[in-house]
Motif scaffolding. Structure first.
Motif, PDB file in Angstrom:
ATOM      1  N   ASP A 177      -0.466  -2.470  -4.703  1.00  0.00           N
ATOM      2  CA  ASP A 177      -1.841  -2.912  -4.959  1.00  0.00           C
ATOM      3  C   ASP A 177      -2.831  -1.799  -4.666  1.00  0.00           C
ATOM      4  O   ASP A 177      -3.951  -1.797  -5.186  1.00  0.00           O
ATOM      5  N   VAL A 178      -2.431  -0.908  -3.759  1.00  0.00           N
ATOM      6  CA  VAL A 178      -3.329   0.152  -3.272  1.00  0.00           C
ATOM      7  C   VAL A 178      -2.561   1.469  -3.253  1.00  0.00           C
ATOM      8  O   VAL A 178      -1.394   1.506  -2.863  1.00  0.00           O
ATOM      9  N   LEU A 179      -3.232   2.536  -3.683  1.00  0.00           N
ATOM     10  CA  LEU A 179      -2.693   3.896  -3.536  1.00  0.00           C
ATOM     11  C   LEU A 179      -3.750   4.751  -2.849  1.00  0.00           C
ATOM     12  O   LEU A 179      -4.900   4.799  -3.295  1.00  0.00           O
ATOM     13  N   VAL A 180      -3.342   5.427  -1.781  1.00  0.00           N
ATOM     14  CA  VAL A 180      -4.230   6.407  -1.136  1.00  0.00           C
ATOM     15  C   VAL A 180      -3.616   7.786  -1.349  1.00  0.00           C
ATOM     16  O   VAL A 180      -2.560   8.107  -0.800  1.00  0.00           O
ATOM     17  N   ASN A 181      -4.263   8.581  -2.195  1.00  0.00           N
ATOM     18  CA  ASN A 181      -3.814   9.954  -2.479  1.00  0.00           C
ATOM     19  C   ASN A 181      -4.398  10.862  -1.405  1.00  0.00           C
ATOM     20  O   ASN A 181      -5.512  11.368  -1.528  1.00  0.00           O
ATOM     21  N   ASN A 182      -3.617  11.086  -0.355  1.00  0.00           N
ATOM     22  CA  ASN A 182      -4.161  11.750   0.847  1.00  0.00           C
ATOM     23  C   ASN A 182      -3.593  13.144   1.098  1.00  0.00           C
ATOM     24  O   ASN A 182      -4.285  14.001   1.640  1.00  0.00           O
ATOM     25  N   ALA A 183      -2.340  13.393   0.718  1.00  0.00           N
ATOM     26  CA  ALA A 183      -1.676  14.638   1.139  1.00  0.00           C
ATOM     27  C   ALA A 183      -2.389  15.879   0.609  1.00  0.00           C
ATOM     28  O   ALA A 183      -2.932  15.888  -0.500  1.00  0.00           O
ATOM     29  N   ALA A 184      -2.377  16.926   1.416  1.00  0.00           N
ATOM     30  CA  ALA A 184      -2.948  18.221   1.032  1.00  0.00           C
ATOM     31  C   ALA A 184      -2.515  19.233   2.075  1.00  0.00           C
ATOM     32  O   ALA A 184      -1.895  18.880   3.088  1.00  0.00           O
ATOM     33  N   VAL A 189       0.840  -1.202   0.000  1.00  0.00           N
ATOM     34  CA  VAL A 189       0.000   0.000   0.000  1.00  0.00           C
ATOM     35  C   VAL A 189       0.871   1.247   0.000  1.00  0.00           C
ATOM     36  O   VAL A 189       1.801   1.375   0.813  1.00  0.00           O
ATOM     37  N   ALA A 190       0.580   2.191  -0.898  1.00  0.00           N
ATOM     38  CA  ALA A 190       1.253   3.494  -0.917  1.00  0.00           C
ATOM     39  C   ALA A 190       0.284   4.546  -0.390  1.00  0.00           C
ATOM     40  O   ALA A 190      -0.872   4.596  -0.803  1.00  0.00           O
ATOM     41  N   ILE A 191       0.775   5.383   0.515  1.00  0.00           N
ATOM     42  CA  ILE A 191      -0.056   6.451   1.097  1.00  0.00           C
ATOM     43  C   ILE A 191       0.725   7.756   1.020  1.00  0.00           C
ATOM     44  O   ILE A 191       1.878   7.810   1.473  1.00  0.00           O
ATOM     45  N   THR A 192       0.139   8.789   0.455  1.00  0.00           N
ATOM     46  CA  THR A 192       0.810  10.098   0.461  1.00  0.00           C
ATOM     47  C   THR A 192       0.358  10.894   1.680  1.00  0.00           C
ATOM     48  O   THR A 192      -0.785  10.788   2.127  1.00  0.00           O
ATOM     49  N   GLY A 193       1.298  11.702   2.232  1.00  0.00           N
ATOM     50  CA  GLY A 193       0.951  12.501   3.406  1.00  0.00           C
ATOM     51  C   GLY A 193       0.583  11.650   4.597  1.00  0.00           C
ATOM     52  O   GLY A 193      -0.356  11.967   5.325  1.00  0.00           O
ATOM     53  N   GLY A 194       1.340  10.584   4.839  1.00  0.00           N
ATOM     54  CA  GLY A 194       0.990   9.649   5.911  1.00  0.00           C
ATOM     55  C   GLY A 194       1.608   9.955   7.257  1.00  0.00           C
ATOM     56  O   GLY A 194       1.387   9.223   8.222  1.00  0.00           O
ATOM     57  N   ALA A 195       2.369  11.036   7.355  1.00  0.00           N
ATOM     58  CA  ALA A 195       3.115  11.272   8.600  1.00  0.00           C
ATOM     59  C   ALA A 195       2.254  11.800   9.728  1.00  0.00           C
ATOM     60  O   ALA A 195       2.583  11.623  10.901  1.00  0.00           O
ATOM     61  N   SER A 196       1.147  12.475   9.394  1.00  0.00           N
ATOM     62  CA  SER A 196       0.330  13.066  10.457  1.00  0.00           C
ATOM     63  C   SER A 196      -1.128  13.118  10.019  1.00  0.00           C
ATOM     64  O   SER A 196      -1.463  12.792   8.880  1.00  0.00           O
TER      65      SER A 196
END
Ligand SMILES: NC(=O)c1ccc[n+]([C@@H]2O[C@H](COP(=O)([O-])OP(=O)(O)OC[C@H]3O[C@@H](n4cnc5c(N)ncnc54)[C@H](O)[C@@H]3O)[C@@H](O)[C@H]2O)c1
Length: 252
Positions: A89-96, A16-23
Motif C-alpha cells: 500500500d505504501v512505498l518509501v524510496n529512502n536509500a541513498a 509498507v515497503a521501505i528501501t534502505g531501512g537498515a540504518s
C-alpha cells in the motif's frame, strides 16, 4: 521538545515497503511504521544491521537483503515480498549514499554508479509496486530527496543532481499515477543527525553552519523525519499528491 507521535489508524492495515531501512533515517521510518501496527518489509544490503533491526521489532517487520543498484534483483525481490506479505500500500524510496567526489576525478563509470545508488532504484521500486497498488485501488509513495540541491552542497555533484531529479520524478509519477489513486510526494530533509553524518561529515564548523542557517536552533533527529513520512503515507494526507515537503528546520 515533545516526543508525542500521532497515530494513524488506517496504517494498521497497511503493507509498507521501505528501501534502505537498515540504518539512519530508514531505520527510524521502519520503527515508525512498526509502531503504527503496519506490516513492514525493508530492503537493504546491510546484512549486519538489517536482520538485527527486524528481529528487534517482531513478526510484522521483515528484512530483505537487496543491492538496489541491481534492477533485475530489485524486481525479483519486490515480487517475492509482495507474494509472501501481500501487495504494498505504501512505498518509501529512502536509500541513498551521499559520498563526496571532486569534479575532476569522476569517470563515466563512477557517475553511473552514483546515479544507480541515488536515483535509479526510486523509479524501479515504484515500477515494481504499481500493479499491486492498482489492484488495491490506490497507494502512497514517498520519495526521499534532500535540500542538498537547493542549498548547493559542495563536492557531491552526482548526489545533488540525483536529489534534484527525484523532485522531477515525483511530479512525473504523480501525474501518471493519480488516475489510479496512487499519490506520490517528495520529502526534502535538511541535515539529519544520523550515525553516518556523525561519523563522516559533522565537524564543529558544520554544526555551527547548520544552526546559523536554520530558523530553529536544533539538529534534526531521524524520528522527526519519520513522523512526516508516516503522515504522507496515511489517509490524513489523502488528497495530497505531487507535492514537496521540506523538513529542514527552516534552513532553505
Ligand atoms: N542524513 C541527512 O542529513 C539527510 C539529509 C537530506 C536527505 N537525506 C536523505 O534521506 C535518506 C536516508 O539518508 P540517511 O542519512 O539515513 O542515509 P544512511 O547512509 O544513514 O542510510 C542509508 C541506508 O541505505 C542503505 N543502502 C545504501 N545503498 C544501498 C544499496 N545499493 N542497496 C541497498 N541498500 C542500500 C544503507 O545500507 C543504509 O542502511 C536518503 O535518501 C538521503 O539522501 C538524508
Amino acid at each position: 521538545m515533545s516526543n508525542a507521535v500521532a497515530t494513524y489508524p488506517d496504517l494498521k492495515a497497511k503493507t509498507v515497503a521501505i528501501t534502505g531501512g537498515a540504518s539512519g533515517i530508514g531505520a527510524a521510518i521502519v520503527l515508525a511504521f512498526a509502531e503504527q501496527g503496519s506490516r513492514v518489509v525493508f530492503f537493504d544490503k546491510d546484512m549486519n544491521a538489517g536482520p538485527v533491526l527486524a528481529d528487534s521489532l517482531g513478526n510484522d517487520v521483515h528484512f530483505v537483503k537487496l543491492d538496489l543498484t541491481d534492477a533485475d534483483a530489485l524486481s525479483c525481490r519486490f515480487a517475492e515480498a509482495a507474494a509472501e506479505f501481500g501487495a504494498f500500500d505504501v512505498l518509501v524510496n529512502n536509500a541513498a549514499r551521499d559520498d563526496r567526489h571532486d569534479i575532476g576525478s569522476v569517470t563515466p563509470e563512477y557517475w553511473r554508479e552514483r546515479l544507480a545508488v541515488n536515483l535509479d532504484h526510486q523509479f524501479f521500486a515504484t515500477q515494481a509496486v504499481i500493479p499491486g497498488m492498482i489492484d488495491k485501488g490506490g497507494g502512497s509513495i514517498v520519495n526521499m530527496s534532500s535540500i542538498a540541491w537547493r542549498i548547493g552542497l559542495e563536492n557531491a555533484p552526482a548526489y545533488v543532481a540525483s536529489k534534484a531529479a527525484i523532485e522531477g520524478l515525483t511530479h512525473a509519477l504523480a501525474r501518471d499515477l493519480g488516475p489510479s489513486g496512487i499519490r506520490v510526494n517528495c520529502l526534502l530533509p535538511g541535515f539529519v543527525r544520523t550515525q553516518r553524518q556523525l561519523d563522516k561529515w559533522l565537524t564543529p564548523e558544520l554544526h555551527e553552519q547548520i544552526l546559523r542557517n536554520q530558523c530553529l536552533k536544533q539538529l534534526i533527529e531521524p524520528p522527526q523525519i519519520a513522523a512526516m513520512v508516516i503522515m504522507l503515507a496515511s489517509s490524513a494526507s489523502q488528497v495530497v499528491t505531487n507535492q514537496t515537503l521540506v523538513v529542514d528546520a527552516g534552513w532553505s
